[in-house]
Design a protein around this motif. Sequence first.
Motif, PDB file in Angstrom:
ATOM      1  N   TYR A  48     -15.188  31.573 -44.176  1.00 22.08           N
ATOM      2  CA  TYR A  48     -14.489  30.306 -44.226  1.00 22.08           C
ATOM      3  C   TYR A  48     -14.269  29.830 -45.657  1.00 22.08           C
ATOM      4  CZ  TYR A  48     -18.570  27.140 -44.982  1.00 22.08           C
ATOM      5  OH  TYR A  48     -19.662  26.466 -45.489  1.00 22.08           O
ATOM      6  N   PHE A  49     -13.290  28.963 -45.810  1.00 22.49           N
ATOM      7  CA  PHE A  49     -12.861  28.436 -47.100  1.00 22.49           C
ATOM      8  C   PHE A  49     -12.935  26.912 -47.096  1.00 22.49           C
ATOM      9  CE2 PHE A  49     -10.933  32.195 -49.037  1.00 22.49           C
ATOM     10  CZ  PHE A  49     -10.772  33.023 -47.936  1.00 22.49           C
ATOM     11  N   GLN A  50     -13.317  26.382 -48.232  1.00 20.34           N
ATOM     12  CA  GLN A  50     -13.140  24.966 -48.546  1.00 20.34           C
ATOM     13  C   GLN A  50     -12.080  24.946 -49.628  1.00 20.34           C
ATOM     14  OE1 GLN A  50     -14.465  21.981 -47.466  1.00 20.34           O
ATOM     15  NE2 GLN A  50     -13.309  20.849 -49.000  1.00 20.34           N
ATOM     16  N   ASN A  51     -10.894  24.451 -49.282  1.00 24.39           N
ATOM     17  CA  ASN A  51      -9.734  24.587 -50.179  1.00 24.39           C
ATOM     18  C   ASN A  51      -9.572  26.059 -50.529  1.00 24.39           C
ATOM     19  OD1 ASN A  51      -9.176  21.774 -50.148  1.00 24.39           O
ATOM     20  ND2 ASN A  51     -10.926  21.483 -51.512  1.00 24.39           N
ATOM     21  N   GLU A  52      -9.547  26.421 -51.809  1.00 27.23           N
ATOM     22  CA  GLU A  52      -9.331  27.829 -52.150  1.00 27.23           C
ATOM     23  C   GLU A  52     -10.634  28.614 -52.310  1.00 27.23           C
ATOM     24  OE1 GLU A  52      -8.495  25.263 -53.921  1.00 27.23           O
ATOM     25  OE2 GLU A  52      -9.333  25.424 -55.957  1.00 27.23           O
ATOM     26  N   ALA A  53     -11.765  27.954 -52.247  1.00 36.46           N
ATOM     27  CA  ALA A  53     -13.051  28.625 -52.441  1.00 36.46           C
ATOM     28  C   ALA A  53     -13.577  29.224 -51.142  1.00 36.46           C
ATOM     29  CB  ALA A  53     -14.061  27.620 -52.990  1.00 36.46           C
ATOM     30  N   GLN A  54     -13.909  30.516 -51.193  1.00 36.40           N
ATOM     31  CA  GLN A  54     -14.512  31.188 -50.045  1.00 36.40           C
ATOM     32  C   GLN A  54     -16.012  30.933 -50.092  1.00 36.40           C
ATOM     33  OE1 GLN A  54     -13.797  35.437 -49.899  1.00 36.40           O
ATOM     34  NE2 GLN A  54     -14.115  35.522 -47.698  1.00 36.40           N
ATOM     35  N   LEU A  55     -16.535  30.209 -49.091  1.00 39.26           N
ATOM     36  CA  LEU A  55     -17.900  29.731 -49.155  1.00 39.26           C
ATOM     37  C   LEU A  55     -18.909  30.655 -48.486  1.00 39.26           C
ATOM     38  CD1 LEU A  55     -17.508  25.880 -48.649  1.00 39.26           C
ATOM     39  CD2 LEU A  55     -17.522  27.224 -50.755  1.00 39.26           C
ATOM     40  N   LYS A  71      -3.950  29.026 -52.775  1.00 37.41           N
ATOM     41  CA  LYS A  71      -3.597  27.682 -53.247  1.00 37.41           C
ATOM     42  C   LYS A  71      -4.205  26.627 -52.341  1.00 37.41           C
ATOM     43  CE  LYS A  71       0.684  29.150 -55.446  1.00 37.41           C
ATOM     44  NZ  LYS A  71       2.154  28.988 -55.530  1.00 37.41           N
ATOM     45  N   GLY A  72      -5.191  27.021 -51.568  1.00 37.00           N
ATOM     46  CA  GLY A  72      -5.836  26.058 -50.695  1.00 37.00           C
ATOM     47  C   GLY A  72      -5.001  25.653 -49.516  1.00 37.00           C
ATOM     48  N   SER A  73      -3.933  26.412 -49.242  1.00 35.90           N
ATOM     49  CA  SER A  73      -3.109  26.081 -48.075  1.00 35.90           C
ATOM     50  C   SER A  73      -3.223  27.207 -47.052  1.00 35.90           C
ATOM     51  CB  SER A  73      -1.669  25.832 -48.480  1.00 35.90           C
ATOM     52  OG  SER A  73      -1.144  26.968 -49.160  1.00 35.90           O
ATOM     53  N   PHE A  74      -2.260  28.151 -47.038  1.00 31.03           N
ATOM     54  CA  PHE A  74      -2.341  29.249 -46.095  1.00 31.03           C
ATOM     55  C   PHE A  74      -3.403  30.255 -46.538  1.00 31.03           C
ATOM     56  CE2 PHE A  74      -0.541  32.879 -48.292  1.00 31.03           C
ATOM     57  CZ  PHE A  74       0.136  32.285 -49.351  1.00 31.03           C
ATOM     58  N   SER A  75      -3.799  31.115 -45.609  1.00 32.42           N
ATOM     59  CA  SER A  75      -4.792  32.138 -45.898  1.00 32.42           C
ATOM     60  C   SER A  75      -4.296  33.480 -45.375  1.00 32.42           C
ATOM     61  CB  SER A  75      -6.122  31.799 -45.228  1.00 32.42           C
ATOM     62  OG  SER A  75      -7.083  32.831 -45.417  1.00 32.42           O
ATOM     63  N   THR A  76      -4.745  34.552 -46.013  1.00 32.24           N
ATOM     64  CA  THR A  76      -4.467  35.898 -45.529  1.00 32.24           C
ATOM     65  C   THR A  76      -5.776  36.647 -45.296  1.00 32.24           C
ATOM     66  OG1 THR A  76      -4.265  36.765 -47.768  1.00 32.24           O
ATOM     67  CG2 THR A  76      -2.230  36.060 -46.669  1.00 32.24           C
ATOM     68  N   LEU A  77      -5.772  37.492 -44.285  1.00 35.33           N
ATOM     69  CA  LEU A  77      -6.891  38.379 -43.993  1.00 35.33           C
ATOM     70  C   LEU A  77      -6.347  39.800 -44.003  1.00 35.33           C
ATOM     71  CD1 LEU A  77      -9.886  38.733 -43.032  1.00 35.33           C
ATOM     72  CD2 LEU A  77      -9.000  38.674 -40.691  1.00 35.33           C
ATOM     73  N   GLU A  78      -6.884  40.630 -44.890  1.00 33.42           N
ATOM     74  CA  GLU A  78      -6.419  42.007 -44.994  1.00 33.42           C
ATOM     75  C   GLU A  78      -7.519  42.942 -44.531  1.00 33.42           C
ATOM     76  OE1 GLU A  78      -5.647  43.518 -48.938  1.00 33.42           O
ATOM     77  OE2 GLU A  78      -4.542  45.255 -48.170  1.00 33.42           O
ATOM     78  N   ILE A  79      -7.134  43.936 -43.766  1.00 35.23           N
ATOM     79  CA  ILE A  79      -8.046  44.999 -43.358  1.00 35.23           C
ATOM     80  C   ILE A  79      -7.507  46.304 -43.932  1.00 35.23           C
ATOM     81  CG2 ILE A  79      -9.286  46.137 -41.496  1.00 35.23           C
ATOM     82  CD1 ILE A  79      -8.515  43.806 -39.677  1.00 35.23           C
TER      83      ILE A  79
END
Lengths: 115, 111
Positions: A48-55, A71-79
């Motif tokens: 999970y992320f808080q803004n752009e930081a992966q916590l 940019k703290g908006s959308f997120s991508t998950l790459e495999i």
Amino acid sequence: DTGVSQDPRHKITKRGQNVTFRCDPISEHNRLYWYRQTLGQGPEFLTYFQNEAQLEKSRLLSDRFSAERPKGSFSTLEIQRTEQGDSAMYLCASSLGLAGTDEQYFGPGTRLTVT
Amino acid sequence: QKEVEQDPGPLSVPEGAIVSLNCTYSNSAFQYFMWYRQYSRKGPELLMYTYSSGNKEDGRFTAQVDKSSKYISLFIRDSQPSDSATYLCAFSMDSSYKLIFGSGTRLLVRP
């Protein structure tokens, strides 16, 4: 506001290929979560992320998995180098990030099939 | 022992019945308790969100939390065929933190 959106909704790939999923959270939601769900099971936390930081990252998230929220908006998950065991529904959720009560709202998910 | 136990069902009831869905948990650190509904091939939809022990009502749904017994329930009154779905209990140790889910109970409401 249209809720959490995910793209693509379905992805079929061959073993060994790389795949990338996108999540657009509800606007103004600071927290963004990724979960994985296999058939007959509840969702399992990945990261999970808080803004752009992966916590936090789960131990389920092997080195082949990477997530970003630049940019703290959308997120991508790459495999990378997908395996048949990666076949699952990948769910994204977002929340305001408030102390006290903080409801997580889920997107429709991306269903991944690795052949 | 699993952290969360939830009967997978399926639970089949006639339309109009009162439905009772339950989860037990072992982690005393869980402070937030949720119920989600998930239709086939869709994302989970939040139904109920509670913090303290006791009851919370929202329309036909009532969530009940018993922290001393580590047991939560969801009651659905006047069940409808559209309630047919998988119901997931979820727990969190903090308000803005990862959720731990049960495996889900499949509910079928027969017309």
